[in-house]
Design a protein around this motif. Structure first.
Motif, PDB file in Angstrom:
ATOM      1  N   GLY A 175       0.799  -1.219   0.000  1.00 57.81           N
ATOM      2  CA  GLY A 175       0.000   0.000   0.000  1.00 57.81           C
ATOM      3  C   GLY A 175       0.826   1.262   0.000  1.00 57.81           C
ATOM      4  O   GLY A 175       0.343   2.321   0.424  1.00 57.81           O
ATOM      5  N   LEU A 176       2.057   1.170  -0.501  1.00 57.89           N
ATOM      6  CA  LEU A 176       2.941   2.326  -0.550  1.00 57.89           C
ATOM      7  C   LEU A 176       2.840   3.025  -1.901  1.00 57.89           C
ATOM      8  O   LEU A 176       2.415   2.447  -2.898  1.00 57.89           O
ATOM      9  N   VAL A 177       3.272   4.272  -1.929  1.00 57.16           N
ATOM     10  CA  VAL A 177       3.170   5.132  -3.109  1.00 57.16           C
ATOM     11  C   VAL A 177       4.485   5.104  -3.884  1.00 57.16           C
ATOM     12  O   VAL A 177       5.570   5.042  -3.294  1.00 57.16           O
ATOM     13  N   TYR A 178       4.379   5.153  -5.209  1.00 55.03           N
ATOM     14  CA  TYR A 178       5.552   5.273  -6.072  1.00 55.03           C
ATOM     15  C   TYR A 178       5.550   6.645  -6.725  1.00 55.03           C
ATOM     16  O   TYR A 178       4.678   6.958  -7.537  1.00 55.03           O
ATOM     17  N   GLU A 179       6.517   7.483  -6.350  1.00 54.48           N
ATOM     18  CA  GLU A 179       6.697   8.802  -6.962  1.00 54.48           C
ATOM     19  C   GLU A 179       7.642   8.639  -8.144  1.00 54.48           C
ATOM     20  O   GLU A 179       8.747   8.102  -8.015  1.00 54.48           O
ATOM     21  N   ASN A 180       7.196   9.124  -9.301  1.00 51.74           N
ATOM     22  CA  ASN A 180       7.961   8.892 -10.515  1.00 51.74           C
ATOM     23  C   ASN A 180       8.462  10.190 -11.124  1.00 51.74           C
ATOM     24  O   ASN A 180       7.737  11.179 -11.177  1.00 51.74           O
ATOM     25  N   VAL A 181       9.701  10.147 -11.598  1.00 54.76           N
ATOM     26  CA  VAL A 181      10.283  11.254 -12.352  1.00 54.76           C
ATOM     27  C   VAL A 181      10.723  10.731 -13.712  1.00 54.76           C
ATOM     28  O   VAL A 181      11.513   9.784 -13.798  1.00 54.76           O
ATOM     29  N   VAL A 182      10.188  11.319 -14.767  1.00 55.99           N
ATOM     30  CA  VAL A 182      10.627  11.022 -16.131  1.00 55.99           C
ATOM     31  C   VAL A 182      10.701  12.342 -16.891  1.00 55.99           C
ATOM     32  O   VAL A 182      10.233  13.386 -16.419  1.00 55.99           O
ATOM     33  N   TYR A 183      11.287  12.307 -18.068  1.00 59.14           N
ATOM     34  CA  TYR A 183      11.201  13.419 -19.000  1.00 59.14           C
ATOM     35  C   TYR A 183       9.987  13.198 -19.894  1.00 59.14           C
ATOM     36  O   TYR A 183       9.574  12.053 -20.142  1.00 59.14           O
ATOM     37  N   PHE A 184       9.421  14.291 -20.396  1.00 57.37           N
ATOM     38  CA  PHE A 184       8.124  14.193 -21.067  1.00 57.37           C
ATOM     39  C   PHE A 184       8.098  13.217 -22.245  1.00 57.37           C
ATOM     40  O   PHE A 184       7.062  12.603 -22.492  1.00 57.37           O
ATOM     41  N   PRO A 185       9.220  12.991 -22.998  1.00 58.54           N
ATOM     42  CA  PRO A 185       9.119  11.982 -24.068  1.00 58.54           C
ATOM     43  C   PRO A 185       8.894  10.565 -23.550  1.00 58.54           C
ATOM     44  O   PRO A 185       8.564   9.672 -24.335  1.00 58.54           O
ATOM     45  N   GLN A 186       9.055  10.349 -22.243  1.00 58.91           N
ATOM     46  CA  GLN A 186       8.879   9.019 -21.656  1.00 58.91           C
ATOM     47  C   GLN A 186       7.471   8.783 -21.102  1.00 58.91           C
ATOM     48  O   GLN A 186       7.218   7.718 -20.520  1.00 58.91           O
ATOM     49  N   LEU A 187       6.566   9.726 -21.258  1.00 53.56           N
ATOM     50  CA  LEU A 187       5.257   9.592 -20.613  1.00 53.56           C
ATOM     51  C   LEU A 187       4.477   8.383 -21.123  1.00 53.56           C
ATOM     52  O   LEU A 187       3.748   7.738 -20.363  1.00 53.56           O
ATOM     53  N   ALA A 188       4.625   8.040 -22.396  1.00 49.77           N
ATOM     54  CA  ALA A 188       3.942   6.844 -22.907  1.00 49.77           C
ATOM     55  C   ALA A 188       4.500   5.584 -22.239  1.00 49.77           C
ATOM     56  O   ALA A 188       3.750   4.643 -21.945  1.00 49.77           O
ATOM     57  N   GLU A 189       5.815   5.570 -21.969  1.00 51.50           N
ATOM     58  CA  GLU A 189       6.415   4.439 -21.263  1.00 51.50           C
ATOM     59  C   GLU A 189       5.884   4.352 -19.834  1.00 51.50           C
ATOM     60  O   GLU A 189       5.639   3.250 -19.322  1.00 51.50           O
TER      61      GLU A 189
END
Length: 338
Positions: A175-189
Protein backbone atom coordinates in the motif's frame (compact mmCIF):
# COMPACT_ATOMS: atom_id res chain seq x y z
CA UNK A 1 21.75 37.79 -10.69
CA UNK A 2 19.83 37.31 -7.40
CA UNK A 3 18.58 33.84 -8.45
CA UNK A 4 16.10 33.28 -5.66
CA UNK A 5 17.68 35.26 -2.86
CA UNK A 6 15.19 36.04 -0.07
CA UNK A 7 15.87 39.77 -0.31
CA UNK A 8 15.14 39.63 -4.03
CA UNK A 9 11.93 37.66 -3.48
CA UNK A 10 10.78 40.24 -0.92
CA UNK A 11 10.70 42.90 -3.65
CA UNK A 12 7.36 41.45 -4.76
CA UNK A 13 5.19 41.38 -1.64
CA UNK A 14 1.52 40.40 -1.72
CA UNK A 15 -1.09 39.57 0.90
CA UNK A 16 -2.17 35.94 0.87
CA UNK A 17 -5.37 35.38 -1.07
CA UNK A 18 -8.09 33.24 0.56
CA UNK A 19 -5.98 32.68 3.68
CA UNK A 20 -8.43 30.17 5.16
CA UNK A 21 -8.22 27.61 2.32
CA UNK A 22 -6.54 24.48 3.75
CA UNK A 23 -3.37 23.39 1.96
CA UNK A 24 -1.25 20.26 2.06
CA UNK A 25 1.96 21.03 0.21
CA UNK A 26 2.44 17.71 -1.60
CA UNK A 27 6.14 18.05 -2.44
CA UNK A 28 9.16 19.77 -0.94
CA UNK A 29 12.69 18.87 0.14
CA UNK A 30 15.08 19.25 3.06
CA UNK A 31 18.84 19.22 2.73
CA UNK A 32 22.02 20.67 4.21
CA UNK A 33 25.46 21.24 2.66
CA UNK A 34 24.11 20.60 -0.81
CA UNK A 35 26.40 22.28 -3.31
CA UNK A 36 25.21 21.05 -6.70
CA UNK A 37 22.90 22.71 -9.21
CA UNK A 38 20.75 24.81 -6.87
CA UNK A 39 21.54 27.97 -4.91
CA UNK A 40 19.86 26.80 -1.72
CA UNK A 41 22.65 24.92 0.00
CA UNK A 42 20.61 24.70 3.20
CA UNK A 43 16.86 24.20 3.43
CA UNK A 44 15.73 22.83 6.76
CA UNK A 45 12.83 23.40 9.14
CA UNK A 46 13.63 27.05 9.85
CA UNK A 47 13.69 27.86 6.14
CA UNK A 48 10.51 25.95 5.37
CA UNK A 49 8.70 27.52 8.33
CA UNK A 50 9.62 31.00 7.12
CA UNK A 51 8.11 30.19 3.72
CA UNK A 52 4.93 28.39 4.77
CA UNK A 53 4.11 30.93 7.50
CA UNK A 54 3.61 33.64 4.87
CA UNK A 55 -0.15 33.86 5.26
CA UNK A 56 -1.53 30.71 3.63
CA UNK A 57 -3.21 27.96 5.65
CA UNK A 58 -0.59 25.25 5.08
CA UNK A 59 -1.76 22.50 7.42
CA UNK A 60 0.80 19.88 6.44
CA UNK A 61 3.56 19.04 3.99
CA UNK A 62 4.98 15.98 2.25
CA UNK A 63 8.75 15.48 2.17
CA UNK A 64 10.26 14.04 -1.02
CA UNK A 65 13.62 12.33 -1.09
CA UNK A 66 16.53 14.47 -2.21
CA UNK A 67 19.51 12.07 -2.08
CA UNK A 68 20.58 13.81 1.12
CA UNK A 69 21.94 12.61 4.48
CA UNK A 70 22.51 9.05 3.32
CA UNK A 71 24.31 6.70 5.68
CA UNK A 72 28.06 6.88 5.03
CA UNK A 73 28.62 3.14 5.22
CA UNK A 74 26.87 -0.22 5.39
CA UNK A 75 25.10 -2.01 2.55
CA UNK A 76 24.67 0.28 -0.45
CA UNK A 77 20.94 -0.37 -0.80
CA UNK A 78 20.32 0.64 2.84
CA UNK A 79 22.19 3.95 2.78
CA UNK A 80 19.08 5.97 1.75
CA UNK A 81 17.53 5.00 5.10
CA UNK A 82 19.69 7.73 6.63
CA UNK A 83 17.64 10.39 4.87
CA UNK A 84 14.37 9.10 6.31
CA UNK A 85 15.94 8.93 9.80
CA UNK A 86 17.06 12.55 9.36
CA UNK A 87 13.63 13.80 8.21
CA UNK A 88 11.79 11.83 10.87
CA UNK A 89 13.62 13.97 13.43
CA UNK A 90 12.69 17.18 11.61
CA UNK A 91 9.05 16.10 11.48
CA UNK A 92 9.05 15.39 15.20
CA UNK A 93 10.43 18.88 15.87
CA UNK A 94 7.73 20.41 13.68
CA UNK A 95 5.01 18.43 15.46
CA UNK A 96 5.81 20.25 18.71
CA UNK A 97 4.30 23.41 17.25
CA UNK A 98 7.36 25.50 18.07
CA UNK A 99 7.86 26.31 14.38
CA UNK A 100 4.25 27.22 13.68
CA UNK A 101 1.02 25.33 13.05
CA UNK A 102 2.15 23.54 9.87
CA UNK A 103 2.95 19.86 10.33
CA UNK A 104 6.06 19.61 8.20
CA UNK A 105 6.89 16.22 6.70
CA UNK A 106 3.63 14.73 7.96
CA UNK A 107 4.32 12.18 5.24
CA UNK A 108 7.80 11.09 4.17
CA UNK A 109 8.79 9.70 0.77
CA UNK A 110 12.18 8.04 0.81
CA UNK A 111 14.23 6.19 -1.78
CA UNK A 112 14.76 2.52 -2.53
CA UNK A 113 16.16 0.80 -5.60
CA UNK A 114 13.13 -0.86 -7.15
CA UNK A 115 15.45 -2.73 -9.51
CA UNK A 116 16.26 -5.00 -6.56
CA UNK A 117 12.98 -6.70 -7.41
CA UNK A 118 11.55 -8.80 -4.58
CA UNK A 119 14.69 -8.09 -2.55
CA UNK A 120 13.57 -4.46 -2.14
CA UNK A 121 11.37 -5.73 0.71
CA UNK A 122 14.16 -5.56 3.31
CA UNK A 123 14.94 -1.96 2.28
CA UNK A 124 11.29 -1.02 2.70
CA UNK A 125 11.30 -2.70 6.10
CA UNK A 126 14.25 -0.51 7.15
CA UNK A 127 12.61 2.66 5.83
CA UNK A 128 9.40 1.82 7.69
CA UNK A 129 11.37 1.21 10.88
CA UNK A 130 13.08 4.59 10.48
CA UNK A 131 9.69 6.30 10.32
CA UNK A 132 6.93 4.03 11.66
CA UNK A 133 4.28 6.77 11.57
CA UNK A 134 5.18 8.86 8.50
CA UNK A 135 6.88 6.72 5.83
CA UNK A 136 4.50 6.48 2.86
CA UNK A 137 6.51 5.38 -0.17
CA UNK A 138 9.54 5.91 -2.34
CA UNK A 139 10.67 7.96 -5.30
CA UNK A 140 12.62 6.27 -8.08
CA UNK A 141 13.97 8.48 -10.86
CA UNK A 142 13.59 6.85 -14.26
CA UNK A 143 14.49 9.98 -16.20
CA UNK A 144 16.49 9.25 -19.35
CA UNK A 145 17.07 11.24 -22.53
CA UNK A 146 19.39 10.61 -25.47
CA UNK A 147 20.66 14.18 -25.34
CA UNK A 148 23.88 14.35 -23.27
CA UNK A 149 23.01 17.92 -22.21
CA UNK A 150 20.33 16.55 -19.89
CA UNK A 151 20.91 14.90 -16.54
CA UNK A 152 19.83 11.32 -17.18
CA UNK A 153 19.66 9.40 -13.90
CA UNK A 154 18.54 6.13 -15.42
CA UNK A 155 18.91 4.08 -18.59
CA UNK A 156 16.68 3.78 -21.61
CA UNK A 157 13.43 1.85 -21.09
CA UNK A 158 14.14 1.25 -17.40
CA UNK A 159 10.42 1.18 -16.62
CA UNK A 160 10.13 -1.98 -18.74
CA UNK A 161 12.72 -3.81 -16.62
CA UNK A 162 11.08 -6.95 -15.16
CA UNK A 163 13.09 -6.57 -11.93
CA UNK A 164 11.92 -2.99 -11.47
CA UNK A 165 8.33 -4.05 -12.06
CA UNK A 166 8.73 -6.82 -9.49
CA UNK A 167 9.95 -4.23 -6.99
CA UNK A 168 6.99 -2.04 -7.86
CA UNK A 169 4.62 -4.90 -7.07
CA UNK A 170 6.20 -5.20 -3.62
CA UNK A 171 5.39 -1.51 -3.11
CA UNK A 172 1.82 -2.07 -4.26
CA UNK A 173 1.33 -5.05 -1.96
CA UNK A 174 2.30 -2.86 0.99
CA UNK A 175 0.00 0.00 0.00
CA UNK A 176 2.94 2.33 -0.55
CA UNK A 177 3.17 5.13 -3.11
CA UNK A 178 5.55 5.27 -6.07
CA UNK A 179 6.70 8.80 -6.96
CA UNK A 180 7.96 8.89 -10.51
CA UNK A 181 10.28 11.25 -12.35
CA UNK A 182 10.63 11.02 -16.13
CA UNK A 183 11.20 13.42 -19.00
CA UNK A 184 8.12 14.19 -21.07
CA UNK A 185 9.12 11.98 -24.07
CA UNK A 186 8.88 9.02 -21.66
CA UNK A 187 5.26 9.59 -20.61
CA UNK A 188 3.94 6.84 -22.91
CA UNK A 189 6.41 4.44 -21.26
CA UNK A 190 5.17 5.52 -17.85
CA UNK A 191 1.58 4.84 -18.94
CA UNK A 192 2.59 1.35 -20.08
CA UNK A 193 4.27 0.76 -16.72
CA UNK A 194 1.15 1.97 -14.89
CA UNK A 195 -0.99 -0.51 -16.80
CA UNK A 196 1.43 -3.32 -15.91
CA UNK A 197 1.17 -2.58 -12.16
CA UNK A 198 -2.48 -1.45 -11.84
CA UNK A 199 -2.66 -1.79 -8.06
CA UNK A 200 0.21 0.65 -7.51
CA UNK A 201 -0.56 4.32 -6.81
CA UNK A 202 1.82 6.27 -9.07
CA UNK A 203 2.41 9.98 -8.54
CA UNK A 204 3.77 11.76 -11.60
CA UNK A 205 6.01 14.60 -10.43
CA UNK A 206 6.14 18.13 -11.85
CA UNK A 207 3.43 17.99 -14.57
CA UNK A 208 5.16 15.10 -16.30
CA UNK A 209 8.68 16.41 -16.77
CA UNK A 210 8.27 19.10 -19.42
CA UNK A 211 11.56 20.52 -20.78
CA UNK A 212 11.79 23.68 -22.87
CA UNK A 213 15.52 24.43 -22.76
CA UNK A 214 18.69 22.88 -24.20
CA UNK A 215 17.83 20.33 -26.89
CA UNK A 216 14.13 21.14 -26.43
CA UNK A 217 14.53 24.94 -26.42
CA UNK A 218 12.75 27.07 -29.02
CA UNK A 219 10.81 24.03 -30.22
CA UNK A 220 7.40 24.62 -28.64
CA UNK A 221 5.65 23.71 -31.89
CA UNK A 222 6.97 20.15 -31.41
CA UNK A 223 7.49 19.95 -27.65
CA UNK A 224 4.12 21.17 -26.44
CA UNK A 225 1.97 18.78 -28.55
CA UNK A 226 4.23 15.88 -27.50
CA UNK A 227 3.88 16.84 -23.83
CA UNK A 228 0.11 17.23 -24.13
CA UNK A 229 -0.22 13.84 -25.84
CA UNK A 230 1.90 12.21 -23.12
CA UNK A 231 -0.13 13.75 -20.31
CA UNK A 232 -3.37 12.68 -21.99
CA UNK A 233 -2.10 9.10 -22.36
CA UNK A 234 -1.01 8.98 -18.74
CA UNK A 235 -4.35 10.32 -17.56
CA UNK A 236 -6.04 7.23 -19.01
CA UNK A 237 -4.40 5.17 -16.24
CA UNK A 238 -6.66 5.40 -13.16
CA UNK A 239 -3.81 4.54 -10.76
CA UNK A 240 -1.81 7.65 -11.73
CA UNK A 241 -2.18 11.08 -10.12
CA UNK A 242 -0.47 14.28 -11.23
CA UNK A 243 1.46 16.81 -9.17
CA UNK A 244 0.85 20.40 -10.20
CA UNK A 245 4.07 22.34 -9.75
CA UNK A 246 7.78 22.21 -10.41
CA UNK A 247 7.37 24.77 -13.19
CA UNK A 248 9.61 27.29 -11.43
CA UNK A 249 12.67 25.24 -12.35
CA UNK A 250 14.59 26.94 -15.18
CA UNK A 251 14.34 23.85 -17.41
CA UNK A 252 10.64 24.60 -17.91
CA UNK A 253 11.74 27.46 -20.12
CA UNK A 254 10.47 30.56 -18.35
CA UNK A 255 12.63 33.59 -17.51
CA UNK A 256 11.21 34.21 -14.04
CA UNK A 257 14.51 33.53 -12.24
CA UNK A 258 16.34 36.17 -14.30
CA UNK A 259 14.08 39.16 -13.64
CA UNK A 260 15.19 42.25 -11.77
CA UNK A 261 11.91 42.23 -9.86
CA UNK A 262 10.26 38.86 -9.10
CA UNK A 263 7.07 37.96 -10.89
CA UNK A 264 3.74 38.62 -9.16
CA UNK A 265 0.92 36.13 -8.81
CA UNK A 266 -1.38 37.63 -11.43
CA UNK A 267 1.19 37.37 -14.21
CA UNK A 268 2.44 34.02 -12.90
CA UNK A 269 -1.10 32.62 -13.10
CA UNK A 270 -1.42 33.84 -16.68
CA UNK A 271 1.89 32.28 -17.76
CA UNK A 272 1.78 29.03 -15.78
CA UNK A 273 -1.98 28.58 -15.89
CA UNK A 274 -2.29 26.91 -19.31
CA UNK A 275 0.08 24.11 -18.23
CA UNK A 276 -1.65 23.53 -14.91
CA UNK A 277 -5.19 23.69 -16.23
CA UNK A 278 -4.37 21.28 -19.05
CA UNK A 279 -3.27 18.71 -16.46
CA UNK A 280 -6.44 19.30 -14.43
CA UNK A 281 -8.58 18.94 -17.55
CA UNK A 282 -6.96 15.58 -18.34
CA UNK A 283 -6.75 14.06 -14.86
CA UNK A 284 -9.71 15.74 -13.19
CA UNK A 285 -9.58 17.61 -9.88
CA UNK A 286 -9.77 14.37 -7.88
CA UNK A 287 -6.39 13.20 -9.26
CA UNK A 288 -4.34 16.40 -9.03
CA UNK A 289 -2.18 17.68 -6.16
CA UNK A 290 -0.62 21.11 -5.77
CA UNK A 291 3.06 21.10 -4.80
CA UNK A 292 5.61 23.80 -4.02
CA UNK A 293 8.74 21.87 -5.03
CA UNK A 294 10.64 24.17 -2.68
CA UNK A 295 13.43 25.06 -2.62
CA UNK A 296 14.12 24.30 -6.34
CA UNK A 297 11.14 26.42 -7.47
CA UNK A 298 12.11 29.18 -5.05
CA UNK A 299 14.63 30.44 -7.59
CA UNK A 300 11.68 31.90 -9.54
CA UNK A 301 9.07 33.13 -7.04
CA UNK A 302 8.17 33.25 -3.37
CA UNK A 303 5.99 30.70 -1.61
CA UNK A 304 3.30 33.32 -1.05
CA UNK A 305 3.21 34.45 -4.69
CA UNK A 306 3.20 30.84 -5.90
CA UNK A 307 0.13 29.83 -3.86
CA UNK A 308 -1.61 33.08 -4.75
CA UNK A 309 -1.09 32.14 -8.41
CA UNK A 310 -2.39 28.61 -7.84
CA UNK A 311 -5.49 30.09 -6.24
CA UNK A 312 -5.99 32.56 -9.08
CA UNK A 313 -5.73 29.92 -11.79
CA UNK A 314 -8.27 27.66 -10.07
CA UNK A 315 -10.84 30.33 -9.24
CA UNK A 316 -13.31 28.84 -11.73
CA UNK A 317 -13.45 25.43 -10.04
CA UNK A 318 -15.99 24.52 -7.37
CA UNK A 319 -15.19 24.75 -3.67
CA UNK A 320 -15.05 20.96 -3.37
CA UNK A 321 -12.78 20.62 -6.42
CA UNK A 322 -10.37 23.20 -5.04
CA UNK A 323 -10.40 21.57 -1.60
CA UNK A 324 -9.44 18.30 -3.29
CA UNK A 325 -6.52 19.75 -5.25
CA UNK A 326 -5.11 21.94 -2.50
CA UNK A 327 -5.47 19.55 0.44
CA UNK A 328 -7.79 16.56 0.46
CA UNK A 329 -6.22 14.48 -2.33
CA UNK A 330 -2.79 14.72 -0.72
CA UNK A 331 -4.15 13.93 2.74
CA UNK A 332 -5.86 10.83 1.32
CA UNK A 333 -3.01 9.55 -0.85
CA UNK A 334 -0.36 10.06 1.83
CA UNK A 335 -2.66 9.03 4.69
CA UNK A 336 -2.21 12.23 6.69
CA UNK A 337 -4.45 12.50 9.74
CA UNK A 338 -4.82 15.40 12.13
Amino acid sequence: MPYGDNDWLALTAEPALEPGLPICDAHHHFWDFRMDRVPYHRYLLDELAADVNSGHNVRSTVFLEARSMYRPDGPEELRPVGEVEFVQGIAAASATGLYGPTRAAAAIIGHADLALGDDVAHVLDALQAASPNRFRGIRYNAGWDPNPELDSRSVEHKLADPQLRAGARVLADRGLVYENVVYFPQLAELAEFARAVPDLTIVSNHIGGLIRVGPYGNRDDEVMPAWRDGVAALAQCPNVVMKLGGVGQPRYGFDWHTRTTPIGSEQLAQEMGPLITYCIDQFGPDRCLFESNFPPDKVSFSYNVMYNAFKRMTSGYSASERASMFHDNSARIYRIEY
